[in-house]
Design an enzyme around this catalytic site. Structure first.
Site, PDB file in Angstrom:
ATOM      1  N   LYS A 168       6.907  -4.233  -3.827  1.00 59.37           N
ATOM      2  CA  LYS A 168       6.036  -3.373  -4.623  1.00 59.37           C
ATOM      3  C   LYS A 168       6.089  -3.801  -6.083  1.00 59.37           C
ATOM      4  CE  LYS A 168       4.871  -0.619  -1.207  1.00 59.37           C
ATOM      5  NZ  LYS A 168       3.493  -0.429  -0.737  1.00 59.37           N
ATOM      6  N   ASP A 197       2.389  -5.670  -3.922  1.00 56.35           N
ATOM      7  CA  ASP A 197       1.514  -4.521  -3.659  1.00 56.35           C
ATOM      8  C   ASP A 197       1.602  -3.552  -4.821  1.00 56.35           C
ATOM      9  OD1 ASP A 197       0.079  -2.401  -2.663  1.00 56.35           O
ATOM     10  OD2 ASP A 197       1.330  -2.091  -0.885  1.00 56.35           O
ATOM     11  N   GLU A 223      -1.865  -7.027  -3.387  1.00 54.42           N
ATOM     12  CA  GLU A 223      -2.469  -5.955  -2.585  1.00 54.42           C
ATOM     13  C   GLU A 223      -2.825  -4.752  -3.452  1.00 54.42           C
ATOM     14  OE1 GLU A 223      -0.204  -5.265   0.948  1.00 54.42           O
ATOM     15  OE2 GLU A 223      -0.607  -3.103   0.961  1.00 54.42           O
ATOM     16  N   GLU A 249      -6.317  -0.588   2.939  1.00 53.48           N
ATOM     17  CA  GLU A 249      -5.619   0.576   3.477  1.00 53.48           C
ATOM     18  C   GLU A 249      -6.225   1.888   3.002  1.00 53.48           C
ATOM     19  OE1 GLU A 249      -1.731  -0.393   1.411  1.00 53.48           O
ATOM     20  OE2 GLU A 249      -1.691   1.786   1.232  1.00 53.48           O
ATOM     21  N   ASP A 272      -6.612   0.182   8.339  1.00 54.74           N
ATOM     22  CA  ASP A 272      -5.606   1.078   8.928  1.00 54.74           C
ATOM     23  C   ASP A 272      -6.309   1.812  10.060  1.00 54.74           C
ATOM     24  OD1 ASP A 272      -4.374   3.698   9.359  1.00 54.74           O
ATOM     25  OD2 ASP A 272      -3.087   3.240   7.639  1.00 54.74           O
ATOM     26  N   HIS A 299      -2.658  -2.285   7.802  1.00 52.38           N
ATOM     27  CA  HIS A 299      -1.747  -1.446   7.025  1.00 52.38           C
ATOM     28  C   HIS A 299      -0.912  -0.537   7.928  1.00 52.38           C
ATOM     29  CE1 HIS A 299      -1.091   2.555   4.939  1.00 52.38           C
ATOM     30  NE2 HIS A 299      -0.382   1.741   4.206  1.00 52.38           N
TER      31      HIS A 299
HETATM   32 MG    MG Z   1      -0.174  -1.212   0.487  1.00 53.71          MG
END
Ligand code: MG
Length: 366
Positions: A168, A197, A223, A249, A272, A299
């Site tokens: 992240k 992400d 992402e 996502e 997703d 996702h």
């Molecule tokens: Mg993500």
């Protein structure tokens, strides 16, 4: 197969298996909305949908008050017709996540039912393109994890065979993001995929700046760098960086994916299966992406997405987040860092109903 005679829904709150944070939110708990469909000749299918902590009761009420009564009498052999019937009956609340999450619970149950009736595992019924798909680890890269542990987690994931790790980003200072990614890349070496992400947490200027700063680390993708409704921002970013931009996502319709793909704003798509409305639209997104030569890296929800990624030729990655182990007896089979889709008929998820009974009931449930 025959007509659907039983259609019921219920909600359980499944505790998070680990602390999970990103640039904008925490995973509070997996509100899991189940749907069971049964036919007049005794077949059953079970599907599900989820939130990460808010809105589950709204999805449940959408199902119970409006959608499930219309499902009774539908032909269980025709999930596409069922999905279209549900879509046209909910146009006033489309495009919206409450509606698509509700549709997904029904649609995944319909596919489970049909696959069981035909004696086929989902990955084969949906296309059967690949017998395994690469896994990357997400569980070791949450934003709250300090850099030493972040590095240790990445090295451990590589040691367990994962072909990639996701980290992240979105720390207040760009230098902190850069330091974390540099440390992970240095530790895992050049042979491991590293994804980042931002969970929609950056402004346009900051996304451009951080992508530039992260260019040296050979990232597999960046992402959700920007708010998901800022398609133009993603176009600008995609043109300014060599890092592939991944989105999906937080998209809820085939048309939203079409917009991103047609404008060159996404190099990787991440549908997703719950948020897009089920397996029926998920497969359309994947096939649409194939026409743009874009890979699919779905996702979350690896328990379904291993089968779906294996079903299509452009299923490139599945992310490892083991969230359902406390309430299922089935496990994702891994060989050499790759996931093997379940071989049993249906979705291949064996729910532990006794364990589910011990979780917190959602509002108004039996
Ligand atoms: Mg993500």
């Amino acid at each position: 197969m025959s007509k659907i005679r039983l259609a019921e829904a219920w909600l359980r709150d499944i505790p998070v298996a680990a602390v999970r944070t990103d640039a904008v939110q925490s995973f509070l708990g997996q509100e899991t909305i189940f749907v069971r469909l049964g036919t007049e000749d005794g077949l059953e299918g079970r599907g599900y949908s989820y939130t990460i902590g808010t809105g589950g009761t709204a999805v449940l009420e959408m199902l119970q008050d409006y959608l499930l009564p219309t499902v009774v009498g539908a032909d269980a052999a025709r999930p596409e017709a069922l999905w279209d019937q549900l879509r046209t009956s909910t146009l006033a609340t489309m495009i919206g996540p409450i509606t698509t999450l509700a549709l997904a619970a029904i649609d995944t149950a319909a596919w489970d039912l049909r696959a069981r009736a035909l004696g086929l595992p989902l990955w084969q019924l949906a296309g059967g393109a690949q017998d395994c798909v690469p896994l990357y680890d997400t569980e070791g890269g949450w934003l709250h994890i300090e850099v030493d542990e972040l590095v240790a987690n990445a090295v451990a994931a590589v040691g367990r065979g994962f072909e990639g790790v996701k980290v992240k980003i979105g720390k207040p200072r760009a230098a902190d993001d850069v330091a974390r990614i540099a440390a992970v890349r240095d530790a895992v070496g050049p042979g491991t995929a590293v994804m980042v992400d931002a969970n929609q947490g950056l402004t346009r200027d900051e996304a451009l700046r951080r992508a530039h700063l992260l260019e040296p680390f050979d990232l597999t993708w960046i992402e959700e760098p920007l708010p998901a409704d800022d398609v133009e921002g993603h176009v600008l970013l995609a043109r300014s960086t060599s890092i592939p931009v991944a989105v999906g996502e937080t998209l809820y319709s085939l048309g939203q994916f079409r917009e991103y793909l047609a404008r060159g704003a996404a190099s990787v798509v991440q549908p997703d299966v719950a948020r897009i409305g089920g397996i029926t639209p998920w497969l359309k997104v994947a096939h649409l992406a194939e026409a743009f030569d874009v890979p699919v890296a779905p996702h979350f929800l690896m328990e379904v997405h291993v089968s779906l990624a294996a079903a299509v030729p452009n299923g490139r990655w599945v992310e490892w987040i083991p969230q359902l182990e406390s309430v299922t007896t089935s496990r994702i089979v891994r060989t050499d860092g790759r996931a093997v889709p379940p071989g049993s008929p249906g979705l291949g998820i064996d729910w532990d109903d006794a364990a589910l009974e011990r979780t917190v009931k959602g509002k108004g449930r039996a």
